[in-house]
Design an enzyme around this catalytic site. Structure first.
Site, PDB file in Angstrom:
ATOM      1  N   TYR A 117      -2.335  -0.174  10.668  1.00 26.37           N
ATOM      2  CA  TYR A 117      -2.325  -0.538   9.250  1.00 26.37           C
ATOM      3  C   TYR A 117      -1.032  -0.079   8.567  1.00 26.37           C
ATOM      4  CZ  TYR A 117      -3.809  -0.646   4.341  1.00 26.37           C
ATOM      5  OH  TYR A 117      -3.899  -0.883   2.983  1.00 26.37           O
ATOM      6  N   SER A 123       0.848  -1.196   0.000  1.00 25.18           N
ATOM      7  CA  SER A 123       0.000   0.000   0.000  1.00 25.18           C
ATOM      8  C   SER A 123       0.879   1.239   0.000  1.00 25.18           C
ATOM      9  CB  SER A 123      -0.907   0.004   1.232  1.00 25.18           C
ATOM     10  OG  SER A 123      -1.563   1.252   1.370  1.00 25.18           O
TER      11      SER A 123
END
Length: 702
Positions: A592, A579
């Site tokens: 995250y 990501s």
């Protein structure tokens, strides 16, 4: 496409002809109907095997007059799925005129070059080398099939006598001859000289039947097969393959040993062309590989040309004692057995080659027989490997039937070579389309039920790879597999439900992939979650869940894939779908972002260790892939909307406007990047990152 008949052992082959359905059909449509019915039952003919034809009166598009036209299955194709466009059409008067051009056996291959000049209505479907076998038989409808029961009789030492005994004059008999123009003339002579015949048996090859109508031809074909099956059943006195010699291992043990063996074997035979594997432990295979006569019968080779063109003239019997299975000893002996097989195959080539023979082909075995375990087959793609196994089961059935009533005889070595290295077969191979960029590769995609996972799988499949999907959501995974099967063959797609944070599940995935396809070449680690919470609101459970899935899960999968690729010794590629958040910190998403950063760094570590083994590891960093993403279906969308002080319905537009290029990022965009890194196009890239985020300056790698 006609569905295949799943017949039970011993079940009779019965007519499926529907008079009501056939009543409205034209002659070409009746030929198609008959062909699909015959091809739907693997007891009648194997995949891609057999031919059908009909001589039809048609209006000549040029002269307006009526002409007799031969409709015959064209080169390639399968009777069970053939359409009307799969048939060649040729003028019968021109085919008959070709007899004046025939110069004898030495020149019969040149007759194939004349066939295009006989084409009716500019049909682009190339005529097969079997065209003369249908054209000159003095009947309107002709079937040429390869039923196991008939080939068992055709492959007996006393084939001619048995044909007369079993069929009582209904079928004639011809000695073995390679299909071609001369055989077509012999079939013509037999059908004219003995007009009461319903067909012939060709020694070592198969069955020709004929009739005056499509229905009578079809039903004669089935009747002859039934007669052969019944006679063999009633007269077989010998124990199959000399009786049992070794025990059959338990099903789970068979599967475990096959899954361990296949990647090692695949690596040893994929140096020149990467191969895919297939495992078969059906009852027929187990009976054969555990029999007294296994070694002797395997050495005789196959009889029918359709069989050995798919399987090579003979298999390799691997050395294993099921009573005390020593897997390490089996592995230790592989190199010597493979070397001996290759030397034997090369010697066969040297003994039999002609001055104009094509160069020797891949000398590795295609079929591997393992006592107590079953059969492996390896070929350039999964479908070819599976079909090769099916053909060898046909050969097993033939050997069982022949030895039960007489003595099985394989095709003479020189005749086998003449078929295998036939210049016409070589020309057919040369016309095959160029393999796709990922042909022969096996990919494992985690998070396979999500939008990115499915897009990646679809992209890899389109480039020729086989794909194993895995996901923790069994229902979503099944739906994803069905979606992929709408555009791809079942040979190339499989799924296995798993929790990537569990070592046992990871081992099960790798086992399933090896057993299904033979090994692993590409890992796409894509399983993921997303969570948002302010630091003070981030619970230990949220933190650990992110770490478990995005770090521990990626570690476990990459470790298992690394071990398998290293064992396989053919290199490999891993692509981590991370990501933008792994490079750019985001407020309210510490768990995250930290996990994604660890994921990226893990990829770099694996790249360092993998380089020595040809294993490349790279990263794709998406950002804001909203459409099709299961992550954005949950709380993450609401949390990110709240964090950015916008409505949840505005989230896609917000991220589009935030990007430098003002574009939305789609799952297909990620799939393109994954494909590039997984393919040989990125063969000199490892430890790299590709951002697919429509531009985010903060995420520029440096």
């Amino acid at each position: 496409m006609t569905a295949f008949v799943q017949a039970q052992p011993g079940e009779s082959i019965n007519s499926l002809w529907d008079d009501a359905r056939a009543a409205a059909m034209s002659e070409p449509e009746l030929l198609l109907y008959r062909s699909n019915l015959l091809g739907s039952d693997l007891r009648v003919t194997n995949f891609g095997g057999g031919n059908t034809s009909a001589k039809v009166q048609m209006n000549d598009y040029l002269t307006g007059e009526t002409s007799e036209v031969l409709w015959v299955k064209g080169s390639g194709g399968d009777l069970g799925s053939i359409k009307l466009e799969g048939f060649s059409t040729l003028y019968m008067d021109k085919l008959r005129a070709l007899k004046a051009r025939y110069r004898g056996l030495e020149f019969e291959d040149e007759m194939v070059d004349y066939l295009p000049h006989c084409t009716f209505n500019l049909n682009p479907r190339a005529a097969s080398i079997d065209t003369p076998l249908h054209a000159y038989i003095n009947r309107a409808h002709v079937d040429h099939m390869h039923p196991d029961a008939i080939i068992a009789i055709a492959a007996c030492a006393n084939s001619k006598t048995l044909t007369q005994t079993i069929f009582g004059g209904k079928l004639g008999w011809l000695p073995w001859q390679r299909p071609g123009y001369d055989l077509g003339l012999k079939l013509e002579a037999l059908s004219c000289d003995q007009p009461k015949l319903d067909g012939i048996i060709l020694e070592g090859h198969g069955l020709f039947t004929w009739g005056d109508t499509a229905k009578s031809c079809y039903e004669t074909t089935l009747a002859m097969i039934r007669l052969a099956e019944e006679w063999l059943h009633e007269n077989s006195k010998q124990p199959a393959f000399g009786g049992p010699k070794s025990t059959v291992l338990a099903a789970d043990v068979r599967a475990e040993l096959a899954a361990r063996l296949m990647p090692v074997l695949r690596g040893k035979i994929s140096q020149d062309e990467i191969k895919l594997g297939h495992f078969d432990d059906s009852a027929a295979v187990l009976e054969f590989v555990c029999s007294q006569d296994l070694t002797a019968l395997a050495a005789l080779g196959t009889s029918c040309p359709d069989h050995f063109l798919r399987t090579k003239i003979r298999p390799l019997v691997l050395e294993l004692d099921p009573a005390a299975p020593d897997f390490d000893a089996l592995l230790a002996g592989l190199d010597a057995q493979l070397t001996a097989y290759r030397a034997d195959y090369t010697a066969y080539y040297e003994r039999c080659k002609r001055a104009n023979s094509p160069a020797v082909r891949d000398a590795n075995p295609i079929i591997y027989l393992i006592p107590g375990i079953g059969m492996l087959s390896f070929a350039k793609d999964k479908a070819t490997a599976r079909i090769a196994a099916e053909f060898y089961i046909n050969a097993i059935n033939v050997m069982r039937g022949a030895n039960g009533v007489d003595q099985y005889v394989g095709l003479a070595e020189q005749e086998a070579f003449n078929i295998e290295y036939w210049l016409l077969e070589e020309a057919k191979l040369q016309r095959m389309p160029k393999p796709k960029s990922l042909a022969g590769r096996v990919a494992l995609v985690t998070g396979g039920a999500g939008g990115i996972g499915q897009a990646v799988a679809r992209q890899l499949l389109s480039e020729g790879a086989c794909v194993m999907l895995t996901d923790i959501d069994a229902e979503a995974l099944a739906a994803a597999e069905m979606n992929l099967l709408k555009g791809s063959s079942r040979d190339n797609v499989a799924s296995c439900r798993a929790d990537i944070t569990t070592e046992a599940d990871i081992e099960a995935i790798v086992h399933a992939t090896s057993l299904r396809f033979g090994g692993l070449d590409i890992l796409v680690s894509n399983a993921g979650i997303a969570s948002a919470a302010k630091l003070e609101d981030t619970t230990l459970e949220i933190w650990q869940r992110n770490q478990n899935i995005l770090v521990t899960g990626y570690f476990l999968v990459s470790r298992a894939a690394f071990r398998l690729m290293k064992l396989q010794k053919t290199g490999g590629s891993m692509v981590f779908v991370a990501s933008k958040n792994g490079l750019v910190a985001s407020a309210g998403a510490s768990a995250y972002c930290t996990a994604k950063a660890a994921e990226i760094h893990l990829a770099r570590c694996v790249a360092l260790e993998g380089a020595a083994h040809g294993i490349r590891v790279n990263v794709v960093n998406p950002d804001a892939v909203i459409r099709g993403s299961r992550i954005w279906d949950g709380k993450w969308k609401e949390e990110r909307a709240a964090s950015n002080k916008i409505g949840s319905d505005d989230i896609e537009e917000f991220y589009r406007q935030r990007s430098m290029l003002k574009l939305s990022v789609l799952p297909e965009d990620i799939a393109e990047a994954v494909y590039f890194l997984a393919s040989d196009k990125a063969g000199k890239s490892t430890g790299n990152i590709i951002n697919v985020d429509a531009g985010n300056a903060a995420a520029f790698t440096r």
